[in-house]
Design an enzyme around this catalytic site. Sequence first.
Site, mmCIF file in Angstrom:
data_model
loop_
_atom_site.group_PDB
_atom_site.id
_atom_site.type_symbol
_atom_site.label_atom_id
_atom_site.label_comp_id
_atom_site.label_asym_id
_atom_site.label_seq_id
_atom_site.Cartn_x
_atom_site.Cartn_y
_atom_site.Cartn_z
ATOM 1 N N GLN A 80 45.564 18.976 56.104
ATOM 2 C CA GLN A 80 45.096 17.701 56.636
ATOM 3 C C GLN A 80 43.789 17.907 57.391
ATOM 4 O O GLN A 80 43.161 16.966 57.821
ATOM 5 C CB GLN A 80 46.126 17.136 57.618
ATOM 6 C CG GLN A 80 47.475 16.867 57.019
ATOM 7 C CD GLN A 80 48.493 16.590 58.104
ATOM 8 O OE1 GLN A 80 48.599 15.484 58.617
ATOM 9 N NE2 GLN A 80 49.243 17.605 58.488
ATOM 10 N N HIS A 123 42.427 15.047 53.597
ATOM 11 C CA HIS A 123 41.565 14.121 54.358
ATOM 12 C C HIS A 123 40.073 14.408 54.212
ATOM 13 O O HIS A 123 39.283 13.962 55.038
ATOM 14 C CB HIS A 123 41.964 14.158 55.846
ATOM 15 C CG HIS A 123 43.329 13.595 56.094
ATOM 16 N ND1 HIS A 123 44.134 13.995 57.130
ATOM 17 C CD2 HIS A 123 44.037 12.663 55.428
ATOM 18 C CE1 HIS A 123 45.284 13.330 57.089
ATOM 19 N NE2 HIS A 123 45.247 12.514 56.070
ATOM 20 N N CYS A 127 26.511 9.251 50.793
ATOM 21 C CA CYS A 127 25.943 7.905 50.885
ATOM 22 C C CYS A 127 26.934 6.943 50.235
ATOM 23 O O CYS A 127 27.208 7.052 49.036
ATOM 24 C CB CYS A 127 24.598 7.833 50.157
ATOM 25 S SG CYS A 127 23.999 6.119 50.070
ATOM 26 N N CYS A 177 24.932 4.977 47.064
ATOM 27 C CA CYS A 177 24.556 5.632 45.795
ATOM 28 C C CYS A 177 25.412 6.850 45.493
ATOM 29 O O CYS A 177 25.311 7.428 44.415
ATOM 30 C CB CYS A 177 23.076 5.998 45.797
ATOM 31 S SG CYS A 177 22.667 7.394 46.865
ATOM 32 N N GLY A 202 51.720 23.638 62.210
ATOM 33 C CA GLY A 202 50.828 22.971 63.161
ATOM 34 C C GLY A 202 50.572 21.502 62.888
ATOM 35 O O GLY A 202 49.448 21.039 63.024
ATOM 36 N N GLU A 230 55.990 23.769 69.266
ATOM 37 C CA GLU A 230 56.894 22.687 69.698
ATOM 38 C C GLU A 230 57.611 22.094 68.496
ATOM 39 O O GLU A 230 57.081 22.128 67.388
ATOM 40 C CB GLU A 230 56.086 21.578 70.381
ATOM 41 C CG GLU A 230 55.558 21.999 71.728
ATOM 42 C CD GLU A 230 54.563 21.000 72.288
ATOM 43 O OE1 GLU A 230 54.702 19.801 71.987
ATOM 44 O OE2 GLU A 230 53.650 21.441 72.999
HETATM 45 P P1 NAD Z 1 48.405 16.613 65.578
HETATM 46 O O1 NAD Z 1 47.199 16.616 66.438
HETATM 47 O O2 NAD Z 1 49.162 15.359 65.460
HETATM 48 O O3 NAD Z 1 49.440 17.750 66.043
HETATM 49 C C1 NAD Z 1 49.086 19.088 66.224
HETATM 50 C C2 NAD Z 1 50.345 19.946 66.113
HETATM 51 O O4 NAD Z 1 49.946 21.297 66.240
HETATM 52 C C3 NAD Z 1 51.388 19.699 67.209
HETATM 53 O O5 NAD Z 1 52.672 19.626 66.600
HETATM 54 C C4 NAD Z 1 51.285 20.938 68.107
HETATM 55 O O6 NAD Z 1 52.516 21.289 68.711
HETATM 56 C C5 NAD Z 1 50.849 21.970 67.097
HETATM 57 N N1 NAD Z 1 50.153 23.126 67.643
HETATM 58 C C6 NAD Z 1 49.388 23.214 68.782
HETATM 59 N N2 NAD Z 1 48.907 24.464 68.924
HETATM 60 C C7 NAD Z 1 49.350 25.173 67.849
HETATM 61 C C8 NAD Z 1 49.186 26.512 67.427
HETATM 62 N N3 NAD Z 1 48.447 27.387 68.126
HETATM 63 N N4 NAD Z 1 49.806 26.919 66.283
HETATM 64 C C9 NAD Z 1 50.560 26.053 65.562
HETATM 65 N N5 NAD Z 1 50.750 24.760 65.914
HETATM 66 C C10 NAD Z 1 50.143 24.332 67.046
HETATM 67 O O7 NAD Z 1 47.932 17.166 64.177
HETATM 68 P P2 NAD Z 1 48.175 16.645 62.710
HETATM 69 O O8 NAD Z 1 49.641 16.435 62.486
HETATM 70 O O9 NAD Z 1 47.441 17.587 61.833
HETATM 71 O O10 NAD Z 1 47.509 15.217 62.639
HETATM 72 C C11 NAD Z 1 46.229 15.010 63.118
HETATM 73 C C12 NAD Z 1 45.251 14.458 62.117
HETATM 74 O O11 NAD Z 1 43.963 14.713 62.655
HETATM 75 C C13 NAD Z 1 45.280 15.133 60.798
HETATM 76 O O12 NAD Z 1 45.124 14.147 59.857
HETATM 77 C C14 NAD Z 1 44.042 16.035 60.780
HETATM 78 O O13 NAD Z 1 43.311 15.822 59.603
HETATM 79 C C15 NAD Z 1 43.154 15.507 61.854
HETATM 80 N N6 NAD Z 1 42.538 16.560 62.714
HETATM 81 C C16 NAD Z 1 41.962 17.630 62.109
HETATM 82 C C17 NAD Z 1 41.422 18.617 62.886
HETATM 83 C C18 NAD Z 1 40.797 19.792 62.193
HETATM 84 O O14 NAD Z 1 40.235 19.632 61.111
HETATM 85 N N7 NAD Z 1 40.899 20.986 62.775
HETATM 86 C C19 NAD Z 1 41.456 18.541 64.283
HETATM 87 C C20 NAD Z 1 42.032 17.413 64.871
HETATM 88 C C21 NAD Z 1 42.589 16.435 64.052
#
Ligand code: NAD
Length: 250
Positions: A101, A119, A127, A130, A188, A216
């Site tokens: 994601q 995503h 763009c 185009c 994660g 968690e």
């Molecule tokens: P989320 O922000 O909803 O949840 C993050 C999860 O990661 C939590 O369950 C947390 O407990 C866990 N976590 C925290 N530290 C960790 C570690 N060191 N190791 C493993 N797990 C850990 O994330 P989501 O469910 O991916 O949803 C968020 C959306 O935002 C997604 O669609 C994503 O595309 C986007 N997003 C992407 C990035 C990125 O590209 N790095 C950053 C922020 C958000």
Amino acid sequence: MIDYLDKAARLIRESGYTVAFTGAGISVESGIPPFRGRSGLWSRYDPKVLDLDYFYSNPHDSWVKIKEIFYDFFGKAQPNPGHIALAGLEQKGWLKSLITQNIDNLHQEAGSQTVWEFHGNSQWVVCPRCGARHFATEIDMSELPPRCHEDGSVLKPDFIFFGEGIPREAYDQSFAAARKAEVMLVIGTTGEVMPASMVPYEAARSGATIIEINPETTPFTNQITHIFLEGKAGEVLPELLARVRQLPVD
Ligand code: NAD
């Protein structure tokens, strides 16, 4: 935890098709905060900057925040041992594909080859009129919003905004991989973002064993997770790879 790690390692070695599904948590140890939670991006920024309608009606304001979050900040991040361990599993043939994601390109930078980006990817800017695509690093961001050289339209990062559809190929390939999976590593992710969160449920429905890695518990934990490896991806995944490697060849 020790026993569970061994059990997970054995399942991966015996599986004919293992897939990983990752979320923002895997990149936390690379210095990229998740969206939610106390130190999440949405505690500092208003998520409306990634709302498609807001973006088109307020391109300057959106781009100022987008540049700060995704280009000034994400741009400096490096893959961590979690990303690298997943690439190592794939290299040995123990992981067939990875569905992410995330939009930060860190799996590819770590060496992962088959990556389905649910995503999109922040590396590219497109763009909307185009269709021209450019590397974000080649775009002049000194004046915001950046505009297309061809037709002057406001450029948009090539990742999914709220209100946008999932790229067709990534969607189809992700669900196809979930249906084929004998084991799925769910790493994660809170599973709060739809329709991405349906991918692990599809895998579980199709008979996959779900191994979850997260410090968690999440909504997946009590519903579909078979083995919960509590901890940080950057610590658990290298240990898991080491144990898969140690298993005798059958
Ligand atoms: P989320 O922000 O909803 O949840 C993050 C999860 O990661 C939590 O369950 C947390 O407990 C866990 N976590 C925290 N530290 C960790 C570690 N060191 N190791 C493993 N797990 C850990 O994330 P989501 O469910 O991916 O949803 C968020 C959306 O935002 C997604 O669609 C994503 O595309 C986007 N997003 C992407 C990035 C990125 O590209 N790095 C950053 C922020 C958000």
